[in-house]
Design an enzyme around this catalytic site. Sequence first.
Site, PDB file in Angstrom:
ATOM      1  N   GLU A 130       0.832  -1.193   0.000  1.00  0.00           N
ATOM      2  CA  GLU A 130       0.000   0.000   0.000  1.00  0.00           C
ATOM      3  C   GLU A 130       0.870   1.247   0.000  1.00  0.00           C
ATOM      4  O   GLU A 130       0.388   2.346   0.263  1.00  0.00           O
ATOM      5  CB  GLU A 130      -0.988   0.016   1.179  1.00  0.00           C
ATOM      6  CG  GLU A 130      -0.357  -0.114   2.539  1.00  0.00           C
ATOM      7  CD  GLU A 130      -1.421  -0.204   3.625  1.00  0.00           C
ATOM      8  OE1 GLU A 130      -1.716  -1.336   4.074  1.00  0.00           O
ATOM      9  OE2 GLU A 130      -1.947   0.842   4.014  1.00  0.00           O
TER      10      GLU A 130
ATOM     11  N   HIS B 239      -0.937 -11.668  10.985  1.00  0.00           N
ATOM     12  CA  HIS B 239      -0.674 -10.256  10.699  1.00  0.00           C
ATOM     13  C   HIS B 239      -0.496  -9.565  12.047  1.00  0.00           C
ATOM     14  O   HIS B 239      -1.183  -9.885  13.006  1.00  0.00           O
ATOM     15  CB  HIS B 239      -1.829  -9.631   9.929  1.00  0.00           C
ATOM     16  CG  HIS B 239      -1.685  -8.143   9.805  1.00  0.00           C
ATOM     17  ND1 HIS B 239      -0.582  -7.567   9.220  1.00  0.00           N
ATOM     18  CD2 HIS B 239      -2.458  -7.123  10.233  1.00  0.00           C
ATOM     19  CE1 HIS B 239      -0.699  -6.249   9.269  1.00  0.00           C
ATOM     20  NE2 HIS B 239      -1.824  -5.955   9.889  1.00  0.00           N
TER      21      HIS B 239
ATOM     22  N   CYS C 173      -3.036  -4.442   4.226  1.00  0.00           N
ATOM     23  CA  CYS C 173      -1.970  -5.302   4.736  1.00  0.00           C
ATOM     24  C   CYS C 173      -2.034  -6.727   4.212  1.00  0.00           C
ATOM     25  O   CYS C 173      -1.168  -7.544   4.549  1.00  0.00           O
ATOM     26  CB  CYS C 173      -2.012  -5.330   6.262  1.00  0.00           C
ATOM     27  SG  CYS C 173      -1.791  -3.683   6.961  1.00  0.00           S
TER      28      CYS C 173
END
Lengths: 356, 383, 141
Positions: free
Chosen positions: A88, A243, A120
């Site tokens: 991103e 994550h 993400c």
Amino acid sequence: MSAHGMLMRTEQPVGIASYGAYVPRWRIRTEAIAACWGWEGKRVPIRAKSVPGPDEDTATMCIEAAQNALRRVAVAPGQIRAVWVGTESKPYAVKPTATVVAEALGLTPFISAADMEFACKAGSEAMQTAMAYVGSGMAPYALAIGMDTAQSRPGDSLEYTAAAGGAAFLFGRAENALAEVEGSLSFVTDTPDFFRHAHRHYPQHGQRFTGEVAYFYHSLEAARGLLKELGREPKDYRWAVFHQPNPKFVRRLAQQLGFSQEQIEPGFLVPVIGNTYAGSSLLGLAAVLDIAEAGDRILFTSYGSGAGSDALSLVVTPRIGPIRAGAPRVRDYLERKKEIGDYGLYLRLMKKIHRE
Amino acid sequence: MRDVSIIGVGQTPVGEHWDRSLRELGVEAVRSALADAGLERPQALFAGNMLSGVLCNQENLATLLADFAGFPGVEAIKIEAACASGAAVVRAAQWAVASGAHDLVVAVGIEKMTDLGIDGITAGLATAADADYEAAHGISFTALNALLMRLYMERYGYSRADFAPFVVTAHENGVHNPQAMFRETVTVDDFLNSPMVADPISILDSSPVCDGAAAVVLCSSDRARSFTDRPIKILASATATDTIGLGPRKDPLWFEAAYQSAQRAYRQAGLQPEDIDFFELHDAFTIVSAMSLEAAGFAERGQGVRFALECNIHRHGKLPISTQGGLKARGHPVGASGTYQIVEAVNQLRGQGGANQVEDCRLGMTQSIGGMASVAVTHILGL
Amino acid sequence: MELPRYHRLRSAFYRLQATRCGACQAIHFPPRRRCLQCGSENPEEVRLSGRGRVLSVTRVYQPARGFSDAVGTLTALIELQEGIRITAQLTDVEPEEVETGQEVEMVVRRLRGDEEQGLIVYGYKFRPVMKGHGAEGRERA
């Protein structure tokens, strides 16, 4: 709707043939950020985070991570038929990063290439796509990279964790793999927890809304769905990687799924370098592969705002030892550091201030 | 080929001429040289310059100067050889006269650097380097010379202080040159405390950014005495080049172009280094001064600094250099410097050196260097 | 940088793509058609290893326009493993950490400062060899 029948598996078995990581050497102590904004005394989520150097960006970082992957195995350039960069923080809004990477690695011209965006989760999207290219027979090898130089609004809570780094994974047929893919599952909804407009520098986020309904819901559903479809339980896995937006979320997710702190420890990087966004879960996976042994099973679950999770189940093969010796480990990048406590210099490195 | 002599010289002061344009400076030098020769107009005008396009948006420079100097219509061509343009233009004018193409030619070296900020000037100067493999990488001339200076210091065991004589001498001489940019002395302490530009090169190791123009009038030697009773003969004029980039050099610490250019000049004139009475060398940086002395045969390799430390470069020394301040104190308007060197040499040989007069001089050598010593133009002048 | 120029330079900038003389095997970087050693004109493409050592280094305080971020950065003369020399910026190292003779390796980085408007120029720089990269480098075809 249940996950029944939703397992994703390629026709031909595939696996990770090689991998490579990259973390820049600069670190900013979060106490410097806190001091500027009057947060002294408040508890900051992590002590320091990684920052890109003045001559680095997502493209340069991808090149090094991918070169590390290619250093570990001897694969003829013509065999790698796709490269995807999930990020991103694209250097250009329009112009692919993946072509710069492909050219720098000498992989052009007979190759697919593109940049992917899913906050993400863009890196794990690239992984799913690479698996599909290989598993369908379209490509002997395909490269998937997740990398970010995450940008955050000055003074915002996310400024304490938004960091830089990521990893590259070269997917190939299972018979060449250091870790075979047993199956994967994607879980995606349209959930507005975090977004950035095209012509704005900084994202907006839903603060506490980004927790339960976003990060936890999608990560849990993807991971549980995959485990159920494969008929497995957390105790069947040696390692788990998630994550990592901050330490607290990761610990809580692991606990809710039934994984111990020992299982997540090697891939648990956010306390050391922060949240590398599209690189986060991939870098964690790379750190696990740095120490995994043949036979180890790994559960990988990414998360991206917007929102969704990709879960992968991997089993490590005996090929891992010789292969991973060929390039720096994640730990080598973590130990290589230049720590600063100057918020002004940090702003300049993040290009939040610059000469006109 | 005929012998060629210089029958007139002219120069503007060197400095930051905020209120004088490129053409005004050039015209002043041209008219001054023509007046010195007793002439209204030449048959040809050659303009030596490096940066008129990049810094002043002006090419076709010789045409412009011929026009504004009052004689549009003559043959006029711009000559460019980076920082050696000012000497290369005299070489070109010399060909024109020697070949018989023209009988009276003016060669003007001119540079106006100060219209841009230092970052634009640095980028402009970098066009003398390898554009794709040096300039595009942000490698400036100061950086290239600094790499050589450090390598030289480590190979031959010198400290920064050892380079001071080049700067002290140049500034001592600059005091007595009314055209010089800097008219004040500089001490060894000043030199040692000078801020770094690209270490080990400090501000005082480097010649300044400035504006200026100098011009010479050439004619064949057999007619020279009808214009002046003190014509100065061009005994040698020679150019040589090396690789444009520093990387591909055989030995980075040897100025092959300067060496070849000097050797060719000695051969043309039938002379040796011992015959030379003074040497206007290209003191853009102290390291260039040191290596120029070696390349021209005045000192052994690695001994250029020692030569200067032993007081040989002083006005009364064995080999005076920078006699009117050199690039260092008189100034380095890059494309004009080579012509300033020749004008100053002519004045010395005419006995018009003023307080900086080199006693009993009969043979003077000038050497102008372009890029990272990738081109060198040497002249030997005599009575 | 102009787009067509960047297009022509990218193999040299991204991969240190050099030329090797087909007759006498001399390696040239920048690449060139005509061999400087033997005059022969049949160059082959060869990718340099990117490994070398520092011959000389300087810290720059006055950069050119477009390189405003280069203040305080390091420029070096490097001797590559293949026996040829190159000038380039150093990166990922503090001035006090650099020594003559230090082993370095090539990395791809942004060459200029802020480029919000124009093309981002990626190209070679050098940094101290990173742990885990080993002592050897190899010439890649």
